[in-house]
Design a protein around this motif. Structure first.
Motif, PDB file in Angstrom:
ATOM      1  N   GLU A 102       1.062  -1.492   0.621  1.00  0.00           N
ATOM      2  CA  GLU A 102       0.168  -0.118  -0.096  1.00  0.00           C
ATOM      3  C   GLU A 102       0.743   1.158   0.088  1.00  0.00           C
ATOM      4  O   GLU A 102       0.379   1.633  -0.656  1.00  0.00           O
ATOM      5  CB  GLU A 102      -0.835   0.022   0.995  1.00  0.00           C
ATOM      6  N   LEU A 103       1.947   1.302   0.513  1.00  0.00           N
ATOM      7  CA  LEU A 103       3.088   2.247   0.556  1.00  0.00           C
ATOM      8  C   LEU A 103       3.328   2.639  -0.681  1.00  0.00           C
ATOM      9  O   LEU A 103       2.878   3.948  -1.643  1.00  0.00           O
ATOM     10  CB  LEU A 103       4.112   1.838   1.886  1.00  0.00           C
ATOM     11  N   GLY A 104       3.953   1.790  -1.167  1.00  0.00           N
ATOM     12  CA  GLY A 104       4.318   1.884  -2.399  1.00  0.00           C
ATOM     13  C   GLY A 104       3.195   2.348  -3.802  1.00  0.00           C
ATOM     14  O   GLY A 104       3.095   3.169  -4.138  1.00  0.00           O
ATOM     15  N   GLU A 131       0.689   6.842  -6.832  1.00  0.00           N
ATOM     16  CA  GLU A 131      -0.828   7.410  -6.581  1.00  0.00           C
ATOM     17  C   GLU A 131      -0.577   8.912  -6.297  1.00  0.00           C
ATOM     18  O   GLU A 131      -1.056  10.666  -6.626  1.00  0.00           O
ATOM     19  CB  GLU A 131      -1.732   7.137  -6.070  1.00  0.00           C
ATOM     20  N   THR A 132       0.374   9.418  -5.849  1.00  0.00           N
ATOM     21  CA  THR A 132       0.901  10.758  -5.138  1.00  0.00           C
ATOM     22  C   THR A 132       1.473  11.632  -5.798  1.00  0.00           C
ATOM     23  O   THR A 132       2.207  12.324  -5.987  1.00  0.00           O
ATOM     24  CB  THR A 132       0.850  11.335  -3.854  1.00  0.00           C
ATOM     25  N   ASP A 133       2.431  10.921  -6.995  1.00  0.00           N
ATOM     26  CA  ASP A 133       3.320  11.640  -7.846  1.00  0.00           C
ATOM     27  C   ASP A 133       4.663  11.369  -6.644  1.00  0.00           C
ATOM     28  O   ASP A 133       4.981  12.039  -7.551  1.00  0.00           O
ATOM     29  CB  ASP A 133       2.824  12.005  -9.107  1.00  0.00           C
ATOM     30  N   LYS A 134       4.715  11.109  -6.022  1.00  0.00           N
ATOM     31  CA  LYS A 134       6.411  11.150  -4.963  1.00  0.00           C
ATOM     32  C   LYS A 134       6.900  10.573  -5.407  1.00  0.00           C
ATOM     33  O   LYS A 134       8.230  10.588  -5.103  1.00  0.00           O
ATOM     34  CB  LYS A 134       5.790  10.524  -3.900  1.00  0.00           C
TER      35      LYS A 134
END
Length: 200
Positions: free
Chosen positions: A30-32, A37-40
């Motif tokens: 989920e972290l990945g 998703e947040t484009d980090k």
């Protein structure tokens, strides 16, 4: 020594993991997904292996702990992690240091600039022109991303890294333009010919 604190986990990806776990407990998969998703991904380079390695380092340092193991018939068993009080303190301390204290970084472009005089002036100018075009394309991409996110109602505070990126790209583009102009100066070209002409 630049006064930067020596940390138990120094990989910047650890900061991202701690920050996401501040919101809620989750498993590495989920972290990945959240990072993507947040484009980090632009700020935190990682792959599945490096993410799991950092999670293990944070666990060993006492910054996160296993909360539960999720069993799902559709997927492999997954361990959910949560932030400890030590992890929360580390997150805020690390983030405050990065925000307040400039650090010497070693970008590839800086390495190239330190030896730009080795290149013939006309070649250096041509290469800088190509870089300026690439920088403009990256800036356009960042502007489009900020506009799309803003149009979707994303609060400005969640876009500050893109705003920063835009400022850096624009500043570099201006610098590249000035440098290309200087390298085109007849006085510089003559000086380069005198120093490097016989070696090129």
């Amino acid at each position: 020594m630049d006064g930067v604190k020596r940390r138990a986990v120094s990989n910047p990806l650890g900061l991202a993991v701690l920050a996401f776990l501040l919101w809620e407990p989750m498993h590495p998969y989920e972290l990945g997904r959240r990072l993507k998703e947040t484009d980090k991904e632009r700020n935190f380079k990682y792959n599945r292996g490096s993410l799991y390695m950092v999670v293990n380092q944070l666990k060993k340092a006492g910054f996160i702990v296993e909360r539960e193991t999720v069993r799902d018939t559709q997927r492999p068993e997954r361990t959910v992690y949560e932030l400890t009080e030590e992890g929360r303190a580390e997150l805020y301390d690390w983030l405050r240091e990065l925000m307040a204290r400039p650090r010497e970084e070693y970008p590839h472009f800086g390495a190239a600039l330190s030896f730009v005089g080795v290149l013939a002036p006309e070649e250096a100018v041509e290469l800088l022109g190509r870089r300026a075009e690439a920088l403009e394309a990256l800036a356009e991409e960042a502007r489009a991303k900020v506009k799309a996110a803003t149009d979707q109602g994303v609060a400005w505070v969640f876009l500050v890294e893109e705003e920063y990126r835009l400022e850096v790209l624009d500043a570099e583009r201006r610098f590249v333009g000035r440098l290309a102009e200087s390298l085109s100066d007849p006085d510089y070209v003559r000086e380069w010919q005198r120093i490097f002409g016989s070696r090129s």
